[in-house]
Design an enzyme around this catalytic site. Structure first.
Site, PDB file in Angstrom:
ATOM      1  N   GLY A 188       0.871  -1.197   0.248  1.00  0.00           N
ATOM      2  CA  GLY A 188       0.548  -0.244  -0.607  1.00  0.00           C
ATOM      3  C   GLY A 188       0.970   1.414  -0.057  1.00  0.00           C
ATOM      4  N   ALA A 189       1.650   1.292  -0.708  1.00  0.00           N
ATOM      5  CA  ALA A 189       3.075   2.780  -0.561  1.00  0.00           C
ATOM      6  C   ALA A 189       2.672   3.270  -1.432  1.00  0.00           C
ATOM      7  CB  ALA A 189       4.126   1.587  -0.550  1.00  0.00           C
TER       8      ALA A 189
ATOM      9  N   ARG B 290       0.841   5.820  -1.416  1.00  0.00           N
ATOM     10  CA  ARG B 290       0.384   7.184  -1.227  1.00  0.00           C
ATOM     11  C   ARG B 290       0.080   6.792  -0.132  1.00  0.00           C
ATOM     12  NH1 ARG B 290      -5.446   7.464  -4.543  1.00  0.00           N
ATOM     13  NH2 ARG B 290      -6.611   6.266  -3.098  1.00  0.00           N
TER      14      ARG B 290
ATOM     15  N   ASP C  55       0.432  -7.327  -6.071  1.00  0.00           N
ATOM     16  CA  ASP C  55      -1.384  -7.659  -5.660  1.00  0.00           C
ATOM     17  C   ASP C  55      -1.540  -8.353  -4.169  1.00  0.00           C
ATOM     18  OD1 ASP C  55      -4.007  -8.057  -4.397  1.00  0.00           O
ATOM     19  OD2 ASP C  55      -4.810  -8.089  -6.992  1.00  0.00           O
ATOM     20  N   VAL C  56      -1.639  -7.089  -3.214  1.00  0.00           N
ATOM     21  CA  VAL C  56      -1.812  -7.681  -1.903  1.00  0.00           C
ATOM     22  C   VAL C  56      -2.469  -9.164  -1.647  1.00  0.00           C
ATOM     23  CG1 VAL C  56      -0.823  -6.204  -0.489  1.00  0.00           C
ATOM     24  CG2 VAL C  56      -3.175  -6.759  -0.736  1.00  0.00           C
TER      25      VAL C  56
ATOM     26  N   SER D 127      -6.762   0.035  12.831  1.00  0.00           N
ATOM     27  CA  SER D 127      -7.605   1.566  12.955  1.00  0.00           C
ATOM     28  C   SER D 127      -8.177   1.501  13.964  1.00  0.00           C
ATOM     29  CB  SER D 127      -8.798   1.286  11.549  1.00  0.00           C
ATOM     30  OG  SER D 127      -9.608   2.671  11.153  1.00  0.00           O
TER      31      SER D 127
ATOM     32  N   TYR E 221     -15.958  -2.802   6.818  1.00  0.00           N
ATOM     33  CA  TYR E 221     -14.946  -2.706   8.010  1.00  0.00           C
ATOM     34  C   TYR E 221     -14.008  -2.721   9.445  1.00  0.00           C
ATOM     35  CZ  TYR E 221     -10.773   0.694   8.022  1.00  0.00           C
ATOM     36  OH  TYR E 221      -9.375   2.214   7.338  1.00  0.00           O
TER      37      TYR E 221
ATOM     38  N   LYS F 110     -10.620  -4.259  10.349  1.00  0.00           N
ATOM     39  CA  LYS F 110     -10.030  -4.297  11.168  1.00  0.00           C
ATOM     40  C   LYS F 110      -9.837  -5.191  12.537  1.00  0.00           C
ATOM     41  CE  LYS F 110      -8.502  -1.657   7.836  1.00  0.00           C
ATOM     42  NZ  LYS F 110      -6.681  -2.093   8.031  1.00  0.00           N
TER      43      LYS F 110
END
Length: 260
Positions: free
Chosen positions: A10-11, A13, A69-70, A151, A164, A168
């Site tokens: 996820g690097a 941004r 792609d993770v 999160s 979500y 998390k």
């Protein structure tokens, strides 16, 4: 002494990019990985190849950009192989890749949203761990660090974001289980739970709530403002370093007091 080496997903941004910037600025070598594409179920633009390339160009020789792609375990094994082949090994892995989806009650949420949330934000963390931990164990004296972005939603229910919330919470459970599996290896596993941080994901969240301004989220935090990605990245980068050796199987709340 050789520089320490990290892989960050996820690097392109947001918090992921801020982690790469700080690690590189501190002398690390970093493999910066991102999908640089779209994900079905996430209805907003994700990070781009241009953003990822620009990040690497700001740190020539220290940051290697990799499109990965993770959701694809093989892609993450290849990213880890880049760290070992080009930088000599792996000392830390940061799972920052995630997406935002929601905006309606649980019983109306489509399967595509849940798939996106769990495939990227939970399975992606597990895939990175499966690729990175063996590489960290290959170090002569393992002292690796695995850090996942959770999160404030892992600790408090959020309106119309049940998927979500669930994803998390799963990240926190995964980290606790992973840390237990790593007992006695010298490698730690931790999570960082940010609050409302000024990122594209927060802008996407505002859109789900029909908010005109992301600043409306600042009232949820004791600091009375949004966090900047660099503030959260500072906690992540500390956990990547040797000074965090006593911290494992737990969560650092870099949330501006959101969950106080």
């Amino acid at each position: 002494m050789s520089p320490r080496v990290a892989v960050v997903t996820g690097a392109a941004r947001g918090i992921g990019a801020a982690v790469v910037e700080q690690l590189a600025g501190d002398g690390w070598r970093v493999v910066a990985a991102d999908l640089c594409g779209e994900v079905a179920g996430a209805a907003y633009p994700l990070g781009t190849r241009a953003e990822l390339r620009a990040l690497a160009r700001r740190h020539p020789g220290a940051v290697r950009d990799v499109v990965a792609d993770v959701r694809d375990p093989a892609a993450l094994r290849e990213a880890v192989a880049v760290a070992e082949d080009e930088f000599g090994g792996l000392d830390a892995a940061v799972a920052a890749a995630a997406v935002m989806a929601g905006g309606r009650p649980l019983w109306e949420s489509p399967a595509a949203e849940w798939d996106a949330l769990f495939d990227v934000g939970v399975r992606g963390v597990a895939h990175l761990a499966a690729a990175a931990v063996p590489a960290m164990l290959r170090r002569p004296r393992p002292s690796g660090r695995f850090v996942a972005l959770a999160s404030a939603a892992a600790h408090r229910g959020l309106y119309h974001l049940a998927g979500y919330n669930a994803a998390k919470h799963a990240v926190v459970g995964l980290i606790r289980g992973l840390a237990t599996d790593l007992r006695g290896t010298g490698i730690t596993a931790t999570a960082v739970s940010p609050g409302s941080t000024r990122t594209a994901m927060l802008t996407a969240t505002a859109a789900l709530y029909d908010l005109d301004d992301v600043e409306e989220f600042s009232g949820h935090q004791l600091v009375d403002r949004l966090l900047e990605p660099a503030e959260v990245a500072a906690a992540v980068c500390w956990l990547c370093g040797p000074a965090s050796s006593a911290v494992t199987g737990t969560v650092v709340h870099a949330d501006g007091g959101f969950t106080a």
